[in-house]
Design a protein around this motif. Structure first.
Motif, short mmCIF file in Angstrom:
data_model
loop_
_atom_site.label_atom_id
_atom_site.label_comp_id
_atom_site.label_asym_id
_atom_site.label_seq_id
_atom_site.Cartn_x
_atom_site.Cartn_y
_atom_site.Cartn_z
N PRO A 85 -5.03 2.31 22.09
CA PRO A 85 -5.12 3.53 21.55
C PRO A 85 -4.77 3.69 19.98
CG PRO A 85 -3.32 3.47 23.43
CD PRO A 85 -3.76 2.06 23.10
N GLU A 86 -5.79 4.60 19.50
CA GLU A 86 -5.91 4.44 18.03
C GLU A 86 -4.67 5.01 17.49
OE1 GLU A 86 -8.48 7.01 14.63
OE2 GLU A 86 -9.24 6.72 16.62
N THR A 87 -3.88 5.92 18.04
CA THR A 87 -2.60 6.37 17.31
C THR A 87 -1.14 5.45 17.64
OG1 THR A 87 -2.23 7.72 19.43
CG2 THR A 87 -3.33 8.78 17.47
N ALA A 88 -1.68 4.38 18.25
CA ALA A 88 -0.46 3.46 18.88
C ALA A 88 0.43 2.99 17.36
CB ALA A 88 -0.76 2.48 19.59
N GLY A 89 1.69 3.44 17.71
CA GLY A 89 2.47 2.80 16.72
C GLY A 89 2.54 3.31 15.26
N LEU A 90 1.68 4.63 15.12
CA LEU A 90 1.57 5.25 13.77
C LEU A 90 2.40 6.51 13.88
CD1 LEU A 90 -2.07 4.52 13.42
CD2 LEU A 90 0.04 3.69 11.86
N PRO A 91 3.44 6.87 12.99
CA PRO A 91 4.08 8.04 12.83
C PRO A 91 3.25 9.07 12.31
CG PRO A 91 4.64 6.78 11.07
CD PRO A 91 3.76 5.84 11.92
N GLY A 128 14.55 -10.76 3.81
CA GLY A 128 15.46 -9.64 3.62
C GLY A 128 15.77 -9.29 2.06
N ALA A 129 15.74 -10.40 1.11
CA ALA A 129 16.16 -10.09 -0.25
C ALA A 129 14.76 -9.42 -0.87
CB ALA A 129 16.02 -11.49 -0.94
N HIS A 130 13.45 -9.43 -0.33
CA HIS A 130 12.40 -8.79 -0.76
C HIS A 130 12.25 -7.55 -0.17
CE1 HIS A 130 11.35 -11.64 -3.85
NE2 HIS A 130 11.83 -12.60 -2.95
N GLN A 131 12.38 -7.58 1.19
CA GLN A 131 12.10 -6.56 1.87
C GLN A 131 13.31 -6.08 2.63
OE1 GLN A 131 9.73 -5.22 1.38
NE2 GLN A 131 7.58 -6.51 1.41
N PRO A 132 14.45 -5.60 1.81
CA PRO A 132 15.71 -5.11 2.49
C PRO A 132 15.86 -4.05 3.59
CG PRO A 132 15.73 -4.29 0.25
CD PRO A 132 14.54 -5.20 0.40
N HIS A 133 15.04 -3.09 3.50
CA HIS A 133 14.90 -2.19 4.65
C HIS A 133 14.63 -2.84 5.88
CE1 HIS A 133 10.61 -2.62 2.98
NE2 HIS A 133 10.35 -1.79 4.06
N LEU A 134 14.03 -3.93 5.94
CA LEU A 134 13.67 -4.62 7.36
C LEU A 134 14.50 -5.56 7.66
CD1 LEU A 134 9.99 -5.50 6.20
CD2 LEU A 134 10.72 -3.21 7.38
N LEU A 166 1.09 4.18 0.94
CA LEU A 166 1.53 2.78 1.62
C LEU A 166 1.20 3.05 3.12
CD1 LEU A 166 4.61 2.09 -0.26
CD2 LEU A 166 2.37 0.91 -0.62
N VAL A 167 1.20 4.40 3.48
CA VAL A 167 1.19 4.70 4.91
C VAL A 167 -0.84 4.89 5.42
CG1 VAL A 167 1.73 5.34 7.19
CG2 VAL A 167 3.35 5.28 5.19
N LYS A 168 -1.05 5.88 5.25
CA LYS A 168 -2.41 6.29 5.70
C LYS A 168 -3.25 5.73 4.43
CE LYS A 168 -5.99 8.11 7.49
NZ LYS A 168 -6.58 7.07 8.64
N GLY A 169 -2.64 5.60 3.21
CA GLY A 169 -3.61 4.86 2.12
C GLY A 169 -3.68 3.50 2.19
N THR A 170 -2.88 2.85 3.22
CA THR A 170 -2.88 1.41 3.21
C THR A 170 -2.51 0.60 4.49
OG1 THR A 170 -2.12 1.21 0.86
CG2 THR A 170 -2.05 -0.77 2.13
N ALA A 171 -1.27 0.44 4.76
CA ALA A 171 -0.76 -0.06 5.91
C ALA A 171 -1.07 0.94 7.40
CB ALA A 171 0.91 -0.36 5.80
N ALA A 221 4.62 -4.82 7.94
CA ALA A 221 5.32 -5.28 8.82
C ALA A 221 6.58 -4.19 9.28
CB ALA A 221 6.56 -6.06 8.00
N ARG A 222 6.65 -3.21 8.43
CA ARG A 222 7.55 -2.06 9.34
C ARG A 222 6.86 -1.48 10.35
NH1 ARG A 222 8.38 3.67 8.69
NH2 ARG A 222 6.45 3.89 7.47
N LEU A 223 5.63 -1.38 10.24
CA LEU A 223 4.88 -0.48 11.27
C LEU A 223 4.56 -1.50 12.48
CD1 LEU A 223 2.11 1.42 9.21
CD2 LEU A 223 4.29 2.45 10.15
N VAL A 224 4.22 -2.66 12.25
CA VAL A 224 4.25 -3.45 13.14
C VAL A 224 5.50 -3.84 14.12
CG1 VAL A 224 3.97 -5.95 13.75
CG2 VAL A 224 2.41 -5.14 12.23
#
Length: 358
Positions: free
Chosen positions: A346-352, A46-52, A327-332, A21-24
């Motif tokens: 583009p393959e890199t779109a939205g990816l830090p 928000g209770a389960h993903q407070p950073h979002l 959680l990033v390159k390893g999953t999401a 969700a954060r990357l989307v």
């Protein structure tokens, strides 16, 4: 006129679902659709993903139940479900939303061999989907063009395991170049606790984990073993013998893998470094300058893999370390990278590509 792609996430209350969700939310071409959960259905996102929680697309929302009806109507559905749970949901989506792109970040559709699935997971195999590792080298090739072509033409993607990504990307250049023996590969990994999931278990409590390092899946029992062997086979290895030992370390994120293998007679460090130069073409896999070693902290929040190697002449082995954010390159991040290819983005779109420090 710009057209955004709607993405639903099943299992959005977990670590992987939250990271997707954060990357989307940060992606220029994607918009967040349904967020579903099982036991947490009806509860505040928000209770389960407070950073979002402060994001306008999340604020005030509650998790919907994970049903085909809730997931229908989206361009992309990402399944961030426990192992063994994706197959049934995917079958329902095949009937209700046959045209949507489905991305499974669980293990259900990674393995080609049904018997390997039964041996390691203890249930019937749900089938094999296109493998979501764009950098995977195929035998006889020096680029990952074939893997990317497969992803570009698919509507079903199986995202690799996080440990699998660390080990595969560490060693595959040496296999592809024919420089190493694969009959004695040893991999030891330090793994952050988020890789164990969000379900409350005694051994995952802070009181148990703090100040303690704990091996698990020892003696060839870890479920990522057949997947690593499968990848090495794609790259050209046969008869691989792998000793794989992951160790939980008291950090939230990150994997640091140390992978060693015997070097063939006459191979030099220069030969090895030339083989690993295959990654010069990659956006997310970076071989560090000689003498600089990867750290897991340098990859936090980024879709990058940092790699370094050394030729241990006395032992006759190559030693490769790789670091990534599980959680990033390893999953999401792998999920978004692969769906970018499948959607023609583009393959890199939205990816830090930059981590968070200190």
């Amino acid at each position: 006129m710009r057209v955004t792609v709607s993405v639903a996430i099943a299992g959005a209350s977990g670590y992987a679902g939250g990271e997707i969700a954060r990357l989307v939310l940060a992606h220029p071409e994607l918009e967040l659709g349904a967020l579903t959960a099982h036991s947490n259905a009806g509860e505040s996102v928000g209770a389960h993903q407070p950073h979002l929680a402060a994001h306008p697309a999340v604020a005030g929302r509650r998790f919907a139940p994970t049903t085909a009806e809730e997931l229908a109507g989206h361009d992309v559905v990402v399944l961030a479900l426990p192992h063994g749970a994706s197959g049934a949901v995917a079958a329902e989506l095949e009937r209700s939303s046959p045209g949507c792109l489905v991305v499974d970040v669980g293990a259900d559709h990674r393995l080609v061999d049904p018997q390997a699935w039964r041996d390691y997971y203890g249930s019937e195999h749900a089938g094999t989907w296109t493998y979501g590792m764009p950098e995977l080298l195929h035998a006889g090739e020096t680029t990952a063009a074939r893997q990317r072509a497969e992803l570009a033409g698919t509507r079903r993607i199986a995202v690799p395991g996080c440990n699998v990504t660390a080990v595969t990307l560490a060693l595959q250049p040496g296999i592809a170049a024919g420089l190493i023996e694969v009959d004695d590969v040893v991999a030891v990994l330090a793994v952050g606790y988020s890789g164990a999931g969000k379900a409350p278990k005694t051994h995952l409590l802070a009181a148990e984990a703090h100040g303690s390092l704990v091996p698990y899946g020892v003696g060839g029992t870890h479920r990522h073993v057949p997947e690593i062997l499968q990848n090495f086979g794609v790259t050209g290895a046969s008869g691989t013998r792998l000793s794989f030992t992951p160790v939980l370390v008291p950090t939230s994120r990150g994997i640091l893998a140390t992978v060693t293998a015997r070097v063939k007679e006459g191979v030099t460090e220069a030969d090895l470094r030339a083989a690993w130069d295959v990654y010069e073409r990659e956006s997310f896999v970076h071989v560090l300058p000689a003498g600089q070693w990867p750290t897991s902290a340098a990859t936090v929040g980024a879709n990058t893999v940092l790699v370094q190697l050394a030729h241990d002449v006395r032992a006759g082995r190559v030693v490769v370390t790789s670091a990534l954010d599980n959680l990033v390159k390893g999953t999401a991040g792998a999920a978004v990278q692969s769906l970018n290819l499948a959607l023609g983005l583009p393959e890199t779109a939205g990816l830090p590509i930059t981590g968070v420090a200190p």
